[in-house]
Design an enzyme around this catalytic site. Structure first.
Site, PDB file in Angstrom:
ATOM      1  N   GLU A   1       7.179  16.988  -5.320  1.00 45.12           N
ATOM      2  CA  GLU A   1       7.864  16.224  -4.272  1.00 45.12           C
ATOM      3  C   GLU A   1       9.354  16.550  -4.223  1.00 45.12           C
ATOM      4  OE1 GLU A   1       5.303  12.863  -5.733  1.00 45.12           O
ATOM      5  OE2 GLU A   1       5.893  12.021  -3.813  1.00 45.12           O
TER       6      GLU A   1
ATOM      7  N   ARG B   1      14.886  10.478  -1.500  1.00 46.54           N
ATOM      8  CA  ARG B   1      13.576   9.957  -1.125  1.00 46.54           C
ATOM      9  C   ARG B   1      13.775   8.533  -0.617  1.00 46.54           C
ATOM     10  NH1 ARG B   1       9.196   7.027  -4.616  1.00 46.54           N
ATOM     11  NH2 ARG B   1       7.569   6.903  -3.057  1.00 46.54           N
TER      12      ARG B   1
ATOM     13  N   HIS C   1       3.307   8.622   0.595  1.00 43.85           N
ATOM     14  CA  HIS C   1       3.109   9.902  -0.119  1.00 43.85           C
ATOM     15  C   HIS C   1       3.207  11.096   0.820  1.00 43.85           C
ATOM     16  CE1 HIS C   1       0.329   7.668  -3.196  1.00 43.85           C
ATOM     17  NE2 HIS C   1       1.574   7.729  -3.667  1.00 43.85           N
TER      18      HIS C   1
ATOM     19  N   ASN D   1      15.713  10.175  -6.362  1.00 42.60           N
ATOM     20  CA  ASN D   1      14.654   9.203  -6.072  1.00 42.60           C
ATOM     21  C   ASN D   1      15.061   7.914  -6.788  1.00 42.60           C
ATOM     22  OD1 ASN D   1      12.354   7.705  -5.846  1.00 42.60           O
ATOM     23  ND2 ASN D   1      10.973   9.268  -6.668  1.00 42.60           N
TER      24      ASN D   1
ATOM     25  N   ARG E   1      -3.192  -1.168  -8.485  1.00 38.43           N
ATOM     26  CA  ARG E   1      -3.357  -1.736  -7.140  1.00 38.43           C
ATOM     27  C   ARG E   1      -4.823  -1.723  -6.739  1.00 38.43           C
ATOM     28  NH1 ARG E   1       0.831   2.032  -4.148  1.00 38.43           N
ATOM     29  NH2 ARG E   1       1.986   2.351  -6.071  1.00 38.43           N
TER      30      ARG E   1
END
Ligand code: ADP
Length: 401
Positions: free
Chosen positions: A379, A85, A174, A7, A235
């Site tokens: 993940e 990823r 996601h 990743n 965010r």
């Protein structure tokens, strides 16, 4: 089969060497602050953890270090596939892809949609190709799982030309986590995923909710960018689309300044004035900090509203799933959300909720309630599973990797 999962961010590389069938990890780690004097490499193997400074290390340096570590452990030859990823696959990718020149070109073509992430993912892929020249590489996209959304969910009510000419639509992110926890939920419930209607809530530093019917995403709260939807660590989530014009007129802010503040100075951090870490905010709220209390309350309120909205996308609801650092660990957040969702048929089992933490997943719904599951996301394992499945399919079809 051992699979190396990578990743790659703009200044970091997270990696894990694992077996997707069992989740067993031979090695994992993180190189962070790359390109700066504070760059360092963290390696984990079983209970052992080492941390080494490597001032100004680059991607190439990181891969050289990783290779020498794999050699030292006799693991380099064991790597059968590298799974990457990749954040944005646009409308091009609804599944993982074996990386070759046309896939690289398509990832490059999606750069305007993810100008910070896709270039970093590409740099990571190129460095990994140099480091593992004979190993097949697979791209697993954050957006791919949500490509099954129907048009009614993915279109914005804006001029059609924006969609046709500029790809302005909802994509969602996601995807790897939502897909993984949906599979885990089916396992915990002892029912086939194809028969389940689930709402999954991935709540980490970034947060999103997805509606999953029979294992397919049919709606999600993030959109064109990961800024849409829920309140997150830093965010904002949804704001009035008129905000930019208003702020530029009233405060003289540029588009970049407004977008930067919506990404990095908003959400829990903006509301609390203390930062975006939920665990710290819960402690501050308990100690009476008004901003922290407000931030946690707005987070919970918007999350509950979004879960209810997502359940509208499904004809029936079989279970809600909490995951991510906040979803897996914050019992008080889960209790507050379920309290607002009695309308949908949720009742909390208080002791099950207190007992459910990372590593100890479970159903926190009381007897007679719809199941509300706490599931640990993974993940890396999901990327490894997808890379393995793709490679097996390629080999079964007799196409050389
Ligand atoms: P990322 O999205 O970067 O992978 P994580 O999934 O690890 O991040 O989630 C990070 C968030 O989880 C932070 O807001 C952190 O405070 C929160 N978190 C972790 N542990 C707890 C806890 N025990 N209680 C409340 N929040 C927690």
């Amino acid at each position: 089969m051992w699979i190396l999962v990578l990743n790659c961010g703009s200044s970091s590389v997270k990696f894990a060497l694992l077996r997707p069938s069992s989740g067993e990890q031979a090695l994992s780690g993180l190189a962070e602050r790359l390109g700066s004097p504070g760059a360092r490499l963290v390696l984990k193997r079983g209970d052992e953890r080492s941390e080494t400074p490597h001032p100004n290390a680059s991607y190439a340096d990181t891969f050289a270090l990783l290779l020498s570590e794999l050699d030292r452990l006799g693991l380099r030859e064991q790597v059968t596939v590298v799974g990457h990823r990749v954040v944005h696959g646009g409308e091009k990718f609804s599944a993982p892809a074996l990386i070759g020149s046309s896939v690289l070109a398509s990832i490059r073509a999606c750069i305007p949609l993810a100008p910070l992430h896709n270039p970093a993912n590409l740099a990571g892929i190129e460095a990994a190709q140099l480091a593992f020249p004979h190993v097949p590489q697979v791209a697993v996209f954050d957006t791919a799982f949500h490509q099954s959304m129907p048009e009614v969910a993915y279109r914005y009510a804006v001029p059609e030309a924006w969609y046709v000419q500029h790809a302005v639509r909802r994509y969602g992110f996601h995807g790897t986590s939502h897909a993984y926890v949906a599979q885990e939920a089916a396992r915990i419930l002892g029912r086939p995923l194809t028969e389940l209607n689930l709402v999954t809530a991935h709540l980490g530093n970034g947060c999103s909710v997805a509606a999953i019917a029979g294992g397919r995403s049919i709606d999600t709260s993030m959109g064109l960018t990961p800024l849409e939807g829920l309140v997150m660590g830093t965010r904002s989530g949804d704001v009035d689309p008129g905000l930019h014009e208003y702020l530029s007129r009233q405060a003289g802010l540029s588009l970049e300044e407004i977008t930067g503040a919506l990404n990095r100075e908003s959400g829990l951090a903006g509301l609390s004035g203390l930062g975006g870490d939920m665990r710290e905010l819960e402690q501050a709220a308990t100690a009476g900090h008004a901003g922290a209390r407000l931030a946690v309350s707005v987070f919970v309120y918007r999350l509950a509203k979004t879960i209810a909205a997502m359940s509208v996308a499904l004809l029936t609801l079989d279970a809600l799933v909490f995951t991510g650092g906040i979803g897996e660990n914050s019992a008080s957040m889960r209790a507050a959300v379920l309290e607002r969702l009695g309308l949908l048929g949720f009742r909390l089992d208080h002791s099950a909720n207190e007992a459910a933490v990372r590593g100890r997943p479970g159903n926190i719904g009381a007897t007679g309630s719809l199941p509300a599951l706490v599931v640990n996301t993974d993940e890396e394992r999901m990327i490894a599973r997808e890379a393995e499945a793709l490679l097996n399919g390629v080999r079964a079809n007799g196409v050389g990797a």
